[in-house]
Design a protein around this motif. Structure first.
Motif, PDB file in Angstrom:
ATOM      1  N   ALA A 190      15.848 -56.831  30.865  1.00 28.28           N
ATOM      2  CA  ALA A 190      16.877 -56.355  29.939  1.00 28.28           C
ATOM      3  C   ALA A 190      18.287 -56.632  30.438  1.00 28.28           C
ATOM      4  O   ALA A 190      19.168 -56.994  29.653  1.00 28.28           O
ATOM      5  CB  ALA A 190      16.689 -54.861  29.686  1.00 28.28           C
ATOM      6  N   LYS A 193      18.688 -60.326  29.986  1.00 25.96           N
ATOM      7  CA  LYS A 193      18.266 -60.829  28.680  1.00 25.96           C
ATOM      8  C   LYS A 193      17.428 -62.102  28.832  1.00 25.96           C
ATOM      9  O   LYS A 193      17.731 -63.160  28.262  1.00 25.96           O
ATOM     10  CB  LYS A 193      19.465 -61.028  27.749  1.00 25.96           C
ATOM     11  N   PRO A 236      13.520 -60.007  26.325  1.00 26.90           N
ATOM     12  CA  PRO A 236      14.908 -59.882  26.792  1.00 26.90           C
ATOM     13  C   PRO A 236      15.589 -58.558  26.470  1.00 26.90           C
ATOM     14  O   PRO A 236      16.602 -58.238  27.082  1.00 26.90           O
ATOM     15  CB  PRO A 236      15.610 -61.050  26.087  1.00 26.90           C
ATOM     16  N   ASP A 237      15.067 -57.796  25.526  1.00 22.67           N
ATOM     17  CA  ASP A 237      15.664 -56.488  25.233  1.00 22.67           C
ATOM     18  C   ASP A 237      14.992 -55.363  26.006  1.00 22.67           C
ATOM     19  O   ASP A 237      15.293 -54.187  25.786  1.00 22.67           O
ATOM     20  CB  ASP A 237      15.622 -56.193  23.736  1.00 22.67           C
ATOM     21  N   THR A 239      11.729 -54.703  25.916  1.00 25.62           N
ATOM     22  CA  THR A 239      10.477 -54.311  25.279  1.00 25.62           C
ATOM     23  C   THR A 239       9.297 -54.914  26.028  1.00 25.62           C
ATOM     24  O   THR A 239       9.265 -56.118  26.297  1.00 25.62           O
ATOM     25  CB  THR A 239      10.431 -54.785  23.814  1.00 25.62           C
ATOM     26  N   LYS A 263      22.838 -63.897  24.772  1.00 24.38           N
ATOM     27  CA  LYS A 263      23.256 -62.934  25.791  1.00 24.38           C
ATOM     28  C   LYS A 263      24.208 -61.870  25.226  1.00 24.38           C
ATOM     29  O   LYS A 263      24.985 -61.276  25.977  1.00 24.38           O
ATOM     30  CB  LYS A 263      23.951 -63.668  26.947  1.00 24.38           C
ATOM     31  N   ARG A 265      25.357 -58.285  23.266  1.00 25.19           N
ATOM     32  CA  ARG A 265      24.999 -56.898  23.007  1.00 25.19           C
ATOM     33  C   ARG A 265      25.177 -56.608  21.514  1.00 25.19           C
ATOM     34  O   ARG A 265      25.693 -57.444  20.772  1.00 25.19           O
ATOM     35  CB  ARG A 265      25.890 -55.961  23.828  1.00 25.19           C
ATOM     36  N   PRO A 266      24.783 -55.423  21.049  1.00 23.38           N
ATOM     37  CA  PRO A 266      24.929 -55.107  19.620  1.00 23.38           C
ATOM     38  C   PRO A 266      26.347 -55.250  19.093  1.00 23.38           C
ATOM     39  O   PRO A 266      26.545 -55.576  17.916  1.00 23.38           O
ATOM     40  CB  PRO A 266      24.456 -53.647  19.544  1.00 23.38           C
ATOM     41  N   GLU A 464      21.980 -49.712  23.661  1.00 21.72           N
ATOM     42  CA  GLU A 464      20.658 -50.319  23.738  1.00 21.72           C
ATOM     43  C   GLU A 464      19.685 -49.330  24.361  1.00 21.72           C
ATOM     44  O   GLU A 464      20.002 -48.650  25.336  1.00 21.72           O
ATOM     45  CB  GLU A 464      20.713 -51.599  24.573  1.00 21.72           C
ATOM     46  N   TRP A 466      17.120 -49.526  26.271  1.00 17.68           N
ATOM     47  CA  TRP A 466      16.670 -49.665  27.662  1.00 17.68           C
ATOM     48  C   TRP A 466      17.566 -48.914  28.641  1.00 17.68           C
ATOM     49  O   TRP A 466      17.114 -48.521  29.716  1.00 17.68           O
ATOM     50  CB  TRP A 466      16.577 -51.137  28.059  1.00 17.68           C
TER      51      TRP A 466
END
Length: 565
Positions: A190, A193, A236-237, A239, A263, A265-266, A464, A466
Motif C-alpha cells: 500500500a 502502490k 496496490p491499495d 487489499t 501512484k 491518492r484519492p 485510504e 489501509w
C-alpha cells in the motif's frame, strides 16, 4: 492481466528432499496456469547451522543440480519462478554464503539474483549481507523485483525497488512471525502502490530434534518455532487478493501490473512526485554516527484519541468538554481541523476563513488543559506570505510546538511547506507531531524516530482504509515509537503501544512470547464511541533491537538507499 501464484510449504535439513518438495510445489502451482510462481526463503535447508562450514556445505551453487532442476521445472510450468536459497560464494581466502532470491524465466534462464539486505538474528553469524541494490527485471509480464523476509519488516528495501519502477515485488519468507502476514506485507504494497506476491513457510524452522530444547531455553512456545504461513498476494491499495492458511498450500490471483504505475491518492496527490529526497539524506548516513538521545519518558502514560461529531463552534465546545472530562489522559489527540465536516480539497479562500476559527480552538483548548496535559490537533496558520497547514501541540500555556506539513498534497495545494520534522521534549517524554499527508511516507517516521521520539501524535483525516487498518501500526512498529492518532471517524482512531519487553530470545517477566517480531499493540476506535483510550509506555521506545544483532533503525540498509535519496 496476468496470473501470479505463491507456494507455501515446509523445509527440512535434507537438501535433496527439499529440492524434491520445491519441484513438487512448482508442479502443483502450475495447475492454475500462472505466469509467475514465488517460493519461500531458504528452500534448500532450514536456517540453522552448526558452523560456517556447515552453512556453506548445505548451500547451493548457481551452476549446480538444485538450480538446474528448478530451471527445468520452470520450463515445464511455462512460468517465471522466484525462489530463495543460501548460495555458495567463493570468496577471497574464505568461502562465503549469501541468502539470495533467484528469478528463473519460463525458458529456464537464470535472469536475476538479489542478496538479502537486512539480516535477522543468527543470520548475521553465517551470511554475508548484500553490497548492491537488487535488480528490476523488465519482463513481458511486468517489471519484477525480489526481496526476502526481514528486508520487508522495515521499509527501505521494498521502497527502493518500488521507486526504481518495480510493479510486482516477490517476497520470499522464512518466518514464524504473525505480524509479517497481517502487517508488514500488506503495508509494503500500500505505501508503494505496488503488487506483492509473498510466499512463507509452514512446518518447523529448526531441526525437529531441537524444537523442545530450544523452546525451553528461549521460553518461546513450541508452535512459534514453525513457519507462520499466511502467504499472500496484495494489491496496490493494500487489499489482500489471496491468502494461505497455516498448512501447505498454493494461492493465486489475477492482476493487472499496470495498476502499479498509478501512484495517486484519492485527492490526486502523486506520492512519488511529492517525496522530498533532499530532506531524507540523513537516512543514508552511517548509523554508528547517529546515536539516539537518552530516553527519559514516562514508564506508563494514559492517552486518548478523540473524534468530534459536531462542526464549527459546536465542535470546539465538544472538544473542550472532552478534554476537561478526560484530564486523567495526559496526551490527547484530536483530528486534523476537527471543526470542519470536510477538509478535502480545501480552497484558498476557505483556508483564509479558517485562520480565526483555528486561533479560537487553540485558545479554548489551552484553557481546558490541566497543567500536565497536552492536546494535539491541526490548524491553518500564516507562514510568511503563505498559509500553512500545521499540527500543533497545546498545553495550558497555549501552543508549545508546531509541526508544519512537509509533503505537498492536492487537497491543501495552497499550503506552504515545512522543511524538517522536529521533536518536543515534554515532561512525559519526547513527542512528535505528524499530519495525514506526511504519515503516508515511511521516510517521515524514520526521520522522527532517529531523533529519539517516544510518542507520535497524529491528527489525521483518513483518505485510504489501509492507514488505520495496518499503516499506522506498522509505521509505529518498524520504528518502535508509541502512537496516538485521531481521525474524523471514530473507528479510524488508532493507538499503538510499544511493549516494555521486546527483544526475542531474552528473558521476559511480564508476558510470554506472542509470535510477533516487531508489531506493537494496536487499540482501534469503535464506531459507537468518540473516545479511544489506552496506557502507553513511552520509555519502551528506547529498545529498537528485535532480535540478536538486528536493530530496527541501525540495521537499515543505509549503504543501498540511492533510490530513496
Amino acid at each position: 492481466m496476468i496470473r501470479v501464484a505463491a507456494a507455501q510449504f515446509a523445509v527440512t535439513n535434507n537438501v535433496n528432499d527439499n529440492l524434491t518438495t520445491c519441484l513438487r510445489m512448482i508442479k502443483e502451482a502450475a495447475k492454475c496456469a500462472p505466469d509467475l510462481i514465488v517460493l519461500p526463503e531458504f528452500v534448500n535447508h532450514n536456517s540453522w547451522y552448526d558452523n560456517h562450514a556447515h552453512c556453506y556445505d548445505v548451500s547451493i551453487a548457481l551452476d549446480g543440480d538444485f538450480v538446474n532442476s528448478i530451471r527445468a521445472a520452470a520450463i515445464e510450468a511455462k512460468a517465471y519462478v522466484v525462489f530463495n536459497a543460501t548460495v555458495q560464494r567463493p570468496g577471497k581466502g574464505e568461502r562465503q554464503t549469501t541468502g539470495t532470491s533467484l528469478l528463473i524465466s519460463p525458458s529456464g534462464e537464470l535472469l536475476a539474483q538479489n542478496n538479502k539486505q537486512v539480516l535477522v538474528g543468527h543470520e548475521n553469524d553465517f551470511l554475508d549481507i548484500a553490497d548492491t541494490e537488487g535488480p528490476i527485471i523488465d519482463t513481458p509480464i511486468g517489471r519484477l523485483a525480489m526481496y526476502s523476509c526481514m528486508d520487508g519488516v522495515i521499509n527501505e528495501t521494498p521502497r527502493g525497488l518500488a521507486l526504481r519502477g518495480a510493479q510486482i515485488l516477490c517476497n520470499s519468507l522464512n518466518s514464524f512471525a504473525l505480524d509479517e502476514g497481517n502487517l508488514h506485507i500488506p503495508v509494503r504494497a500500500a505505501e508503494n502502490k505496488v503488487f506483492i506476491v509473498a510466499a512463507n513457510k509452514v512446518g518447523p524452522l529448526i531441526p525437529e530434534p531441537l524444537l523442545v530444547p530450544v523452546s525451553e531455553a528461549t521460553n518461546i512456545p513450541l508452535h512459534f518455532l514453525s513457519g507462520a504461513g499466511d502467504s499472500q498476494i496484495v494489491a496496490p491499495d493494500g487489499t489482500v487478493l489471496a491468502m494461505a492458511g497455516k498448512s501447505e498450500e498454493v494461492i493465486w490471483a489475477d492482476i493487472d501490473p499496470e495498476l502499479a504505475d498509478i501512484k495517486t491518492r484519492p485527492d490526486g496527490t502523486d506520492i512519488v512526485k511529492q517525496r522530498r529526497p533532499e530532506l531524507y539524506q540523513t537516512l543514508g548516513d552511517n548509523p554508528s554516527t547517529q546515536p539516539l538521545p537518552q530516553f527519559n519518558g514516562a514508564l506508563d502514560l494514559n492517552v486518548a484519541a478523540i473524534s468530534v461529531s459536531s462542526t464549527g463552534t459546536e465542535a470546539i465546545n465538544e472538544a473542550v468538554n472532552a478534554v476537561q472530562a478526560n484530564q486523567q489522559h495526559k496526551l490527547i489527540c484530536l483530528p486534523e481541523l476537527f471543526w470542519l465536516a470536510d477538509a478535502q480539497l480545501l480552497g484558498i479562500k476557505d483556508a483564509e476563513a479558517q485562520l480565526a476559527i483555528g486561533e479560537e480552538a487553540v485558545n479554548r483548548l489551552a484553557t481546558a488543559c490541566a497543567p500536565d496535559q497536552f492536546v494535539a490537533t491541526s490548524v491553518i496558520r500564516q507562514h510568511g506570505d503563505q498559509l500553512a497547514h500545521c499540527a500543533v501541540l497545546i498545553s495550558h500555556r497555549g501552543i508549545e510546538f508546531i509541526q508544519g506539513q512537509v509533503h505537498h498534497c492536492e487537497r491543501f495545494a495552497w499550503s506552504g511547506l515545512c522543511d524538517s520534522f522536529g521533536v518536543y521534549d515534554s515532561i512525559h517524554g519526547k513527542l512528535a507531531l505528524i499530519l495525514e499527508d506526511d504519515a503516508i511516507y515511511p521516510e517521515s517516521f524514520r526521520l522522527i524516530a532517529m531523533q529519539g521520539c517516544e510518542v507520535v501524535l497524529a491528527p489525521v483525516r483518513q483518505q485510504e482504509a489501509w492507514q488505520s487498518q495496518t499503516g499506522l501500526l506498522e509505521r509505529a512498529s518498524e520504528n518502535r515509537v508509541n502512537l496516538v492518532s485521531a481521525s474524523t471517524q471514530p473507528q479510524d482512531n488508532v493507538i499503538c503501544i510499544m511493549q516494555k519487553e521486546f527483544t526475542i530470545m531474552t528473558p521476559w517477566q511480564e508476558r510470554k512470547f506472542d509470535g510477533l517480531l516487531s508489531a506493537g499493540i494496536q487499540v482501534s476506535g469503535k464506531v459507537d464511541s468518540n473516545i479511544t483510550c489506552a496506557t502507553i509506555h513511552p520509555r519502551a521506545a528506547h529498545n529498537k533491537v528485535c532480535s540478536q544483532n538486528t536493530d530496527l533503525i541501525k540495521n537499515r540498509p543505509w549503504k543501498l538507499m540511492q533510490a530513496m535519496l
